[in-house]
Motif scaffolding. Sequence first.
Motif, PDB file in Angstrom:
ATOM      1  N   LEU A 107       0.838  -1.345  -0.176  1.00  0.00           N
ATOM      2  CA  LEU A 107      -0.205   0.046  -0.103  1.00  0.00           C
ATOM      3  C   LEU A 107       0.899   1.216   0.254  1.00  0.00           C
ATOM      4  CD1 LEU A 107      -3.067  -0.953   2.562  1.00  0.00           C
ATOM      5  CD2 LEU A 107      -2.590  -1.326   0.240  1.00  0.00           C
ATOM      6  N   MET A 108       2.087   1.234   0.582  1.00  0.00           N
ATOM      7  CA  MET A 108       2.940   2.376   0.582  1.00  0.00           C
ATOM      8  C   MET A 108       3.380   2.717  -0.634  1.00  0.00           C
ATOM      9  SD  MET A 108       2.960   3.573   3.604  1.00  0.00           S
ATOM     10  CE  MET A 108       4.237   4.755   4.211  1.00  0.00           C
ATOM     11  N   VAL A 109       3.610   1.477  -1.590  1.00  0.00           N
ATOM     12  CA  VAL A 109       4.307   1.466  -2.921  1.00  0.00           C
ATOM     13  C   VAL A 109       3.366   2.492  -3.737  1.00  0.00           C
ATOM     14  CG1 VAL A 109       5.044   0.365  -4.948  1.00  0.00           C
ATOM     15  CG2 VAL A 109       5.940  -0.228  -2.873  1.00  0.00           C
ATOM     16  N   ALA A 110       2.044   2.255  -3.569  1.00  0.00           N
ATOM     17  CA  ALA A 110       1.147   2.727  -4.371  1.00  0.00           C
ATOM     18  C   ALA A 110       1.054   4.400  -3.918  1.00  0.00           C
ATOM     19  CB  ALA A 110      -0.280   2.316  -3.955  1.00  0.00           C
ATOM     20  N   GLN A 111       1.442   4.829  -2.845  1.00  0.00           N
ATOM     21  CA  GLN A 111       1.795   6.233  -2.798  1.00  0.00           C
ATOM     22  C   GLN A 111       3.052   6.921  -3.205  1.00  0.00           C
ATOM     23  OE1 GLN A 111      -0.385   7.102   1.255  1.00  0.00           O
ATOM     24  NE2 GLN A 111      -0.645   4.915   1.537  1.00  0.00           N
ATOM     25  N   HIS A 112       3.444   6.284  -3.930  1.00  0.00           N
ATOM     26  CA  HIS A 112       4.651   6.690  -4.287  1.00  0.00           C
ATOM     27  C   HIS A 112       4.877   8.286  -4.708  1.00  0.00           C
ATOM     28  CE1 HIS A 112       8.963   6.252  -6.214  1.00  0.00           C
ATOM     29  NE2 HIS A 112       8.496   6.688  -7.304  1.00  0.00           N
ATOM     30  N   LYS A 113       4.001   8.469  -5.594  1.00  0.00           N
ATOM     31  CA  LYS A 113       4.042   9.939  -6.051  1.00  0.00           C
ATOM     32  C   LYS A 113       3.913  11.000  -4.803  1.00  0.00           C
ATOM     33  CE  LYS A 113       0.486  13.007  -8.167  1.00  0.00           C
ATOM     34  NZ  LYS A 113      -0.785  13.018  -9.008  1.00  0.00           N
ATOM     35  N   THR A 114       3.115  10.918  -4.078  1.00  0.00           N
ATOM     36  CA  THR A 114       3.204  11.867  -2.898  1.00  0.00           C
ATOM     37  C   THR A 114       4.422  11.585  -1.990  1.00  0.00           C
ATOM     38  OG1 THR A 114       0.744  10.973  -2.703  1.00  0.00           O
ATOM     39  CG2 THR A 114       1.495  12.755  -1.202  1.00  0.00           C
ATOM     40  N   LEU A 115       4.789  10.460  -1.773  1.00  0.00           N
ATOM     41  CA  LEU A 115       5.805  10.363  -0.740  1.00  0.00           C
ATOM     42  C   LEU A 115       7.223  10.711  -1.356  1.00  0.00           C
ATOM     43  CD1 LEU A 115       4.917   6.787   0.631  1.00  0.00           C
ATOM     44  CD2 LEU A 115       4.931   9.081   1.875  1.00  0.00           C
ATOM     45  N   MET A 116       7.285  10.444  -2.736  1.00  0.00           N
ATOM     46  CA  MET A 116       8.516  10.686  -3.603  1.00  0.00           C
ATOM     47  C   MET A 116       8.707  12.180  -3.349  1.00  0.00           C
ATOM     48  SD  MET A 116      10.689   9.036  -4.869  1.00  0.00           S
ATOM     49  CE  MET A 116      12.253   9.110  -5.990  1.00  0.00           C
ATOM     50  N   ARG A 117       7.727  12.996  -3.604  1.00  0.00           N
ATOM     51  CA  ARG A 117       7.662  14.498  -3.353  1.00  0.00           C
ATOM     52  C   ARG A 117       8.058  14.922  -2.090  1.00  0.00           C
ATOM     53  NH1 ARG A 117       2.930  16.555  -7.219  1.00  0.00           N
ATOM     54  NH2 ARG A 117       4.205  15.521  -8.667  1.00  0.00           N
ATOM     55  N   ALA A 118       7.247  14.330  -1.251  1.00  0.00           N
ATOM     56  CA  ALA A 118       7.768  14.708   0.216  1.00  0.00           C
ATOM     57  C   ALA A 118       8.945  14.471   0.576  1.00  0.00           C
ATOM     58  CB  ALA A 118       6.696  14.010   1.100  1.00  0.00           C
ATOM     59  N   SER A 119       9.576  13.433   0.104  1.00  0.00           N
ATOM     60  CA  SER A 119      10.862  12.930   0.584  1.00  0.00           C
ATOM     61  C   SER A 119      11.983  13.874  -0.265  1.00  0.00           C
ATOM     62  CB  SER A 119      11.197  11.589   0.195  1.00  0.00           C
ATOM     63  OG  SER A 119      11.737  11.294  -1.138  1.00  0.00           O
ATOM     64  N   GLY A 120      11.575  14.941  -0.976  1.00  0.00           N
ATOM     65  CA  GLY A 120      12.577  15.622  -1.653  1.00  0.00           C
ATOM     66  C   GLY A 120      13.445  14.852  -2.776  1.00  0.00           C
ATOM     67  N   TRP A 121      12.681  13.993  -3.424  1.00  0.00           N
ATOM     68  CA  TRP A 121      13.338  12.960  -4.236  1.00  0.00           C
ATOM     69  C   TRP A 121      14.543  12.143  -3.576  1.00  0.00           C
ATOM     70  CZ3 TRP A 121      10.362  16.912  -5.874  1.00  0.00           C
ATOM     71  CH2 TRP A 121       9.642  16.468  -6.952  1.00  0.00           C
ATOM     72  N   GLY A 161       2.443 -12.362  -0.729  1.00  0.00           N
ATOM     73  CA  GLY A 161       2.135 -13.669  -1.252  1.00  0.00           C
ATOM     74  C   GLY A 161       1.714 -14.748  -0.447  1.00  0.00           C
ATOM     75  N   THR A 162       1.643 -14.369   0.927  1.00  0.00           N
ATOM     76  CA  THR A 162       1.061 -15.479   1.863  1.00  0.00           C
ATOM     77  C   THR A 162      -0.014 -15.493   2.082  1.00  0.00           C
ATOM     78  OG1 THR A 162       1.879 -14.331   3.655  1.00  0.00           O
ATOM     79  CG2 THR A 162       3.489 -15.627   2.821  1.00  0.00           C
ATOM     80  N   LEU A 163      -0.828 -14.275   1.865  1.00  0.00           N
ATOM     81  CA  LEU A 163      -2.284 -14.095   2.021  1.00  0.00           C
ATOM     82  C   LEU A 163      -3.204 -15.077   1.279  1.00  0.00           C
ATOM     83  CD1 LEU A 163      -2.902 -10.126   2.155  1.00  0.00           C
ATOM     84  CD2 LEU A 163      -2.539 -11.672   4.032  1.00  0.00           C
ATOM     85  N   PRO A 164      -4.163 -15.439   1.823  1.00  0.00           N
ATOM     86  CA  PRO A 164      -5.528 -16.233   1.179  1.00  0.00           C
ATOM     87  C   PRO A 164      -5.688 -15.482  -0.186  1.00  0.00           C
ATOM     88  CG  PRO A 164      -6.315 -15.677   3.286  1.00  0.00           C
ATOM     89  CD  PRO A 164      -4.783 -15.152   3.191  1.00  0.00           C
ATOM     90  N   TYR A 165      -6.215 -16.305  -0.984  1.00  0.00           N
ATOM     91  CA  TYR A 165      -6.622 -15.693  -2.360  1.00  0.00           C
ATOM     92  C   TYR A 165      -7.668 -14.430  -2.122  1.00  0.00           C
ATOM     93  CZ  TYR A 165      -8.199 -15.819  -7.289  1.00  0.00           C
ATOM     94  OH  TYR A 165      -8.444 -15.514  -8.438  1.00  0.00           O
ATOM     95  N   GLY A 166      -8.743 -14.637  -1.696  1.00  0.00           N
ATOM     96  CA  GLY A 166      -9.647 -13.558  -1.287  1.00  0.00           C
ATOM     97  C   GLY A 166      -9.189 -12.476  -0.589  1.00  0.00           C
ATOM     98  N   ALA A 167      -8.275 -12.521   0.036  1.00  0.00           N
ATOM     99  CA  ALA A 167      -7.687 -11.346   0.893  1.00  0.00           C
ATOM    100  C   ALA A 167      -6.941 -10.546  -0.210  1.00  0.00           C
ATOM    101  CB  ALA A 167      -6.784 -11.825   1.927  1.00  0.00           C
ATOM    102  N   GLN A 168      -5.881 -11.475  -0.963  1.00  0.00           N
ATOM    103  CA  GLN A 168      -5.087 -10.902  -1.984  1.00  0.00           C
ATOM    104  C   GLN A 168      -6.094 -10.049  -3.017  1.00  0.00           C
ATOM    105  OE1 GLN A 168      -2.152 -13.284  -3.852  1.00  0.00           O
ATOM    106  NE2 GLN A 168      -1.434 -14.291  -2.066  1.00  0.00           N
ATOM    107  N   ARG A 169      -7.045 -10.521  -3.086  1.00  0.00           N
ATOM    108  CA  ARG A 169      -7.954  -9.697  -4.222  1.00  0.00           C
ATOM    109  C   ARG A 169      -8.246  -8.441  -3.564  1.00  0.00           C
ATOM    110  NH1 ARG A 169      -8.428 -10.734  -9.141  1.00  0.00           N
ATOM    111  NH2 ARG A 169      -9.017 -13.054  -9.775  1.00  0.00           N
ATOM    112  N   ARG A 170      -8.694  -8.342  -2.497  1.00  0.00           N
ATOM    113  CA  ARG A 170      -9.269  -7.274  -1.662  1.00  0.00           C
ATOM    114  C   ARG A 170      -7.915  -6.142  -1.586  1.00  0.00           C
ATOM    115  NH1 ARG A 170     -11.774 -10.714   1.950  1.00  0.00           N
ATOM    116  NH2 ARG A 170     -10.519 -10.037   3.606  1.00  0.00           N
ATOM    117  N   LEU A 171      -6.757  -6.867  -1.041  1.00  0.00           N
ATOM    118  CA  LEU A 171      -5.681  -6.074  -1.092  1.00  0.00           C
ATOM    119  C   LEU A 171      -5.315  -5.357  -2.301  1.00  0.00           C
ATOM    120  CD1 LEU A 171      -3.156  -5.018   0.441  1.00  0.00           C
ATOM    121  CD2 LEU A 171      -1.998  -7.194  -0.071  1.00  0.00           C
ATOM    122  N   GLU A 172      -5.437  -5.984  -3.495  1.00  0.00           N
ATOM    123  CA  GLU A 172      -5.248  -5.424  -4.531  1.00  0.00           C
ATOM    124  C   GLU A 172      -6.065  -4.252  -4.965  1.00  0.00           C
ATOM    125  OE1 GLU A 172      -5.546  -7.872  -8.360  1.00  0.00           O
ATOM    126  OE2 GLU A 172      -3.742  -7.114  -9.188  1.00  0.00           O
TER     127      GLU A 172
END
Lengths: 266, 304
Positions: A107-121, A161-172
């Motif tokens: 979930l943090m990778v998905a916020q790359h745009k905001t975090l990258m900017r805040a980290s001053g690249w 990768g260790t989550l059950p299938y249904g949980a992986q779907r929701r996480l995606e």
Amino acid sequence: MNAAPLLDVDALTMRFGGLLAVDTLSFTAFKHDITAIIGPNGAGKTTVFNCLTGFYRPSAGRLGLHRDDRIMALERMDGWRIARDGGVARTFQNIRLFPGMTVLENLMVAQHKTLMRASGWTLGGLFGIGPYRGAEKAGIEKARLWLERIGLLTSADLDAGTLPYGAQRRLEIARAMCTDPLLLCLDEPAAGLNPRESAELNQLLLAIRERDKIGILLIEHDMKVVMGISDRIVVLDYGRKIAEGTPAEIRANPAVIKAYLGEPEA
Amino acid sequence: MSYFLQQLINGLALGAIYGLIAIGYTMVYGIIGMINFAHGEIYMIGAFVSLITFLVLGLVGISYIPLALTIVLISAVGFTSFYGWTVERIAYRPLRGSFRLAPLISAIGMSIFLQNYVQLLQGARVKTLPPVIQGGFQLMETNGFVVQVSYLQLMIVGVTVALMAGFTVMIAATPLGRAQRACEQDMTMAALLGINVDRTISTTFVIGAALAAVAGMMVTMYYGVIDFFIGFLAGMKAFTAAVLGGIGSLPGAMLGGLLIGLIEAFWSGYFSSAYKDVAVFGILILVLILRPSGLLGRPEIEKV
């Protein structure tokens, strides 16, 4: 319903050699609506998604995304720009999480745009200075909220990768939502889910439409999901649009019945 | 005992340098799955830029050592990073998505090109640098044998530890590090989350080159002699270090570098320095046979 358009698909055509996968398809998806794209296997649904998210460059046609009172031409943008600047997020038929990263990190990778900017690249992030600390805290908080909504709060530090299938779907789906999208494209999110999980998925998608006020494009074979939550339905067959309308209209449409069940014998 | 200690100290300093170079191999392998055989040459360029900057500083008369070191560091890291970026841009990026061996062949070509380029520009003769940092202190003395730690060795180990610590934090806790790990697992998906994959890969090359530049600078000061060919052997040894530690694994590269440095030092100290390279590459062969995934590497899993 809400009448503001979000995505104009205008005469979209995708040709692979001699095969016309999508043939002059036009439809409009509206803000805050769930628009379903249905059709028999091989009708070109996933190809539409691949054009939308920059996997394919369409052979012809336009994809106009309404963002902040202007229209972005998605057919001319690179995939990562469509995601970052356009705000189009997507999930896959076969799940594509980062299996070796933890649930929280996905979930943090998905916020790359905001975090990258805040980290001053990166430099600010490296030394923990500047606005990065606050931004990261906010990022974790946002991820936590989503984990709560999809019921995975206690799994935050497990490898995805260790989550059950249904949980992986929701996480995606949660990961896609963490990119702050305007338009969420879901490719068969109910595939492989049991009836209970599929009902939970319906709740999640309806909640996203209500609370997050974004548009959803949905490819789905599970008619309970499609009929239960869609505002509009576009039906494809052999790359062509054969019907469009509300669930009730689609259910009664003879062309749709023909495409799915074949022609009744005379 | 004191002889052992002295070899240990020499080995640590040498291993630190190999570790810094090895990180460049392992990072690039991690993110795009290729061995960047031109990386040794990048290190060699780092050494040359350092040497030239030292000489220029000597000419203009800057002799205050901390200032001189800072300027050399900035100059070496700056120029070498630029080389690292350019090599990726012109030799590897156009081949991305091509068959697996294509960038590898391109890398070997780039390596030969850079060697010849430096040879043409700088000449084939060995270049020397008078010692910049001298002295050290005696750790202990037994039976007339003095165990010495030079200030330079301390600096090498200190700088390496600091860089590796910073680097580890970057990978684990900054958005760039997360993006690198995401690209490593699934580039397409990373792009769909708004990550500029090309830039992330470029940055990886730049960071690898910057670390190699620091290694090149320290080697120039440590040995005082360099030539256009030093990149080949050092690069091969650092590559061995990366494989020994488990290619793709960062702690592995650091550990591997350290072990290779120690093996080399002890072998030279106790057996024969003429065969130290044989010992190092013998290790490479043994690792490939007995434990191909390296000490800290994960076994290769086919991507689905």
